[in-house]
Design a protein around this motif. Structure first.
Motif, PDB file in Angstrom:
ATOM      1  N   ALA A   1      16.053   6.068   0.342  1.00  0.00           N
ATOM      2  CA  ALA A   1      17.639   6.665   0.197  1.00  0.00           C
ATOM      3  C   ALA A   1      18.220   5.784  -0.910  1.00  0.00           C
ATOM      4  O   ALA A   1      17.854   4.913  -1.083  1.00  0.00           O
ATOM      5  CB  ALA A   1      18.502   6.902   1.392  1.00  0.00           C
ATOM      6  N   ALA A   2      19.519   6.283  -1.223  1.00  0.00           N
ATOM      7  CA  ALA A   2      20.367   5.436  -2.287  1.00  0.00           C
ATOM      8  C   ALA A   2      20.847   4.330  -1.409  1.00  0.00           C
ATOM      9  O   ALA A   2      21.133   4.249  -0.433  1.00  0.00           O
ATOM     10  CB  ALA A   2      21.504   6.146  -2.934  1.00  0.00           C
ATOM     11  N   SER A   3      20.691   3.031  -2.234  1.00  0.00           N
ATOM     12  CA  SER A   3      21.070   1.724  -1.471  1.00  0.00           C
ATOM     13  C   SER A   3      22.721   1.592  -1.379  1.00  0.00           C
ATOM     14  O   SER A   3      23.393   1.823  -2.312  1.00  0.00           O
ATOM     15  CB  SER A   3      20.533   0.637  -2.303  1.00  0.00           C
ATOM     16  N   PHE A   4      23.008   1.555  -0.174  1.00  0.00           N
ATOM     17  CA  PHE A   4      24.452   1.307   0.223  1.00  0.00           C
ATOM     18  C   PHE A   4      24.994   0.179  -0.504  1.00  0.00           C
ATOM     19  O   PHE A   4      26.079   0.165  -1.118  1.00  0.00           O
ATOM     20  CB  PHE A   4      24.767   1.467   1.882  1.00  0.00           C
ATOM     21  N   ALA A   5      24.360  -0.930  -0.329  1.00  0.00           N
ATOM     22  CA  ALA A   5      24.687  -2.211  -0.995  1.00  0.00           C
ATOM     23  C   ALA A   5      24.896  -1.943  -2.422  1.00  0.00           C
ATOM     24  O   ALA A   5      25.942  -2.428  -3.059  1.00  0.00           O
ATOM     25  CB  ALA A   5      23.807  -3.309  -0.684  1.00  0.00           C
ATOM     26  N   ARG A   6      23.900  -1.442  -3.184  1.00  0.00           N
ATOM     27  CA  ARG A   6      24.021  -1.119  -4.419  1.00  0.00           C
ATOM     28  C   ARG A   6      25.303  -0.268  -4.940  1.00  0.00           C
ATOM     29  O   ARG A   6      26.095  -0.636  -5.940  1.00  0.00           O
ATOM     30  CB  ARG A   6      22.716  -0.427  -5.257  1.00  0.00           C
ATOM     31  N   ALA A   7      25.683   0.479  -4.076  1.00  0.00           N
ATOM     32  CA  ALA A   7      26.730   1.539  -4.587  1.00  0.00           C
ATOM     33  C   ALA A   7      28.060   0.771  -4.377  1.00  0.00           C
ATOM     34  O   ALA A   7      28.937   0.892  -5.100  1.00  0.00           O
ATOM     35  CB  ALA A   7      26.858   2.634  -3.408  1.00  0.00           C
ATOM     36  N   ILE A   8      27.949  -0.087  -3.404  1.00  0.00           N
ATOM     37  CA  ILE A   8      29.344  -1.003  -2.954  1.00  0.00           C
ATOM     38  C   ILE A   8      29.422  -1.848  -4.336  1.00  0.00           C
ATOM     39  O   ILE A   8      30.590  -1.832  -4.804  1.00  0.00           O
ATOM     40  CB  ILE A   8      29.299  -1.878  -1.944  1.00  0.00           C
ATOM     41  N   ALA A   9      28.650  -2.491  -4.817  1.00  0.00           N
ATOM     42  CA  ALA A   9      28.623  -3.471  -6.074  1.00  0.00           C
ATOM     43  C   ALA A   9      28.414  -2.681  -7.519  1.00  0.00           C
ATOM     44  O   ALA A   9      28.458  -3.237  -8.345  1.00  0.00           O
ATOM     45  CB  ALA A   9      27.777  -4.423  -5.948  1.00  0.00           C
ATOM     46  N   ALA A  10      28.113  -1.239  -7.401  1.00  0.00           N
ATOM     47  CA  ALA A  10      27.695  -0.680  -8.769  1.00  0.00           C
ATOM     48  C   ALA A  10      28.519  -1.190  -9.876  1.00  0.00           C
ATOM     49  O   ALA A  10      28.116  -1.438 -11.138  1.00  0.00           O
ATOM     50  CB  ALA A  10      27.560   0.943  -8.373  1.00  0.00           C
ATOM     51  N   ASP A  11      29.961  -1.033  -9.870  1.00  0.00           N
ATOM     52  CA  ASP A  11      30.678  -1.322 -10.991  1.00  0.00           C
ATOM     53  C   ASP A  11      30.533  -2.644 -11.699  1.00  0.00           C
ATOM     54  O   ASP A  11      31.045  -3.122 -12.729  1.00  0.00           O
ATOM     55  CB  ASP A  11      32.016  -1.204 -10.804  1.00  0.00           C
TER      56      ASP A  11
END
Ligand SMILES: C[S@@+](CC[C@H](N)C(=O)[O-])C[C@H]1O[C@@H](n2cnc3c(N)ncnc32)[C@H](O)[C@@H]1O
Length: 234
Positions: free
Chosen positions: A41-51
């Motif tokens: 699945a897409a990484s929740f951690a990466r989504a938080i830090a994406a920007d």
């Protein structure tokens, strides 16, 4: 050759503006970032830090399978640790992204166990899901000499019952597919009116409800806060 530093960086519970300044600076400057994903699945951690992640940063992804046995997950962390170690040996720092706080039920601990004996590791603490859920629910957690009990939802029903019964302020994490069991225990103890359900705290689709009104199914990122006593804050 001087080896790189491994940073275990807490990201907070989901809202990007709950990332600490220290964590943000490290992520922005990182040439190598690492993070887990759950079963592809897409990484929740990466989504938080994406920007904050530089477009040319190298990303080390640890795909952790969902299984009751621990060996497949351990193999994923073993493989991730090998890749991270190679970057550290080449003198590169590695920033590992961790939802919430790395040392509070954080998967970063598996990398810490594998690498901290050989490399310099620094931890950047993050806002935990517990404090985020309490804030969003408007529920102080503990005061004076009260004790806070943190329980994982997967515990067996009888253990949950005994621990909740003997506790003062209770937080139940990892609710997910254990919601029905937890609800039953809390109802049996006559505590439903004192319990709040929080789902995806601080995210745009956050849910905060009295436990009695909670949906029938809960996602993994959900929590129950339970405070005994009529007016425990006075
Ligand atoms: C493996 S633990 C990770 C905890 C994290 N390291 C922390 O510091 O909060 C995952 C559990 O944290 C809780 N959690 C994490 N983020 C949450 C959020 N935004 N809203 C509600 N619960 C959350 C859920 O109970 C979830 O099952």
């Amino acid at each position: 050759m001087v080896t790189g530093v491994l940073y275990g960086v807490g990201l907070g519970p989901g809202a990007p503006d709950l990332i600490t300044l220290r964590a943000a600076r490290l992520i922005e400057g990182a040439a190598v970032v690492a993070y887990p994903t759950l079963a592809g699945a897409a990484s929740f951690a990466r989504a938080i830090a994406a920007d904050l992640i530089a477009p040319d940063a190298r990303e080390i992804v640890m795909d952790v399978p969902m299984s009751v046995e621990r060996a497949p997950a351990q193999a994923a962390y073993d493989a991730g640790a090998v890749q991270i170690a190679a970057a550290l040996d080449a003198g590169q720092d590695v920033v590992c992204l961790c939802e919430g706080d790395p040392f509070f039920y954080g998967s970063f601990m598996y990398l810490f166990a594998r690498l901290s004996g050989r490399y310099r590791v620094e931890i950047v603490p993050g806002v935990t899901s517990i404090t985020a859920c309490a804030a969003r629910a408007g529920r102080p957690l503990v005061a004076r000499n009260e004790r806070l009990t943190v329980l994982p939802g997967p515990l067996p029903e009888e253990e949950l019952r005994a621990r909740i019964d003997g506790a003062e302020s209770v937080v139940i994490m990892k609710v997910g597919r254990h919601l029905t069991k937890i609800r039953t225990v809390i109802a049996d103890l006559g505590l439903t009116d004192m319990a709040v359900y929080v789902e995806r705290a601080t995210l745009p689709d956050e849910v905060v409800l009295p436990l009695a009104d909670a949906p029938a199914a809960a996602p993994y990122f959900s929590m129950i806060l339970l405070t005994k006593g009529a007016d425990p804050w006075l």
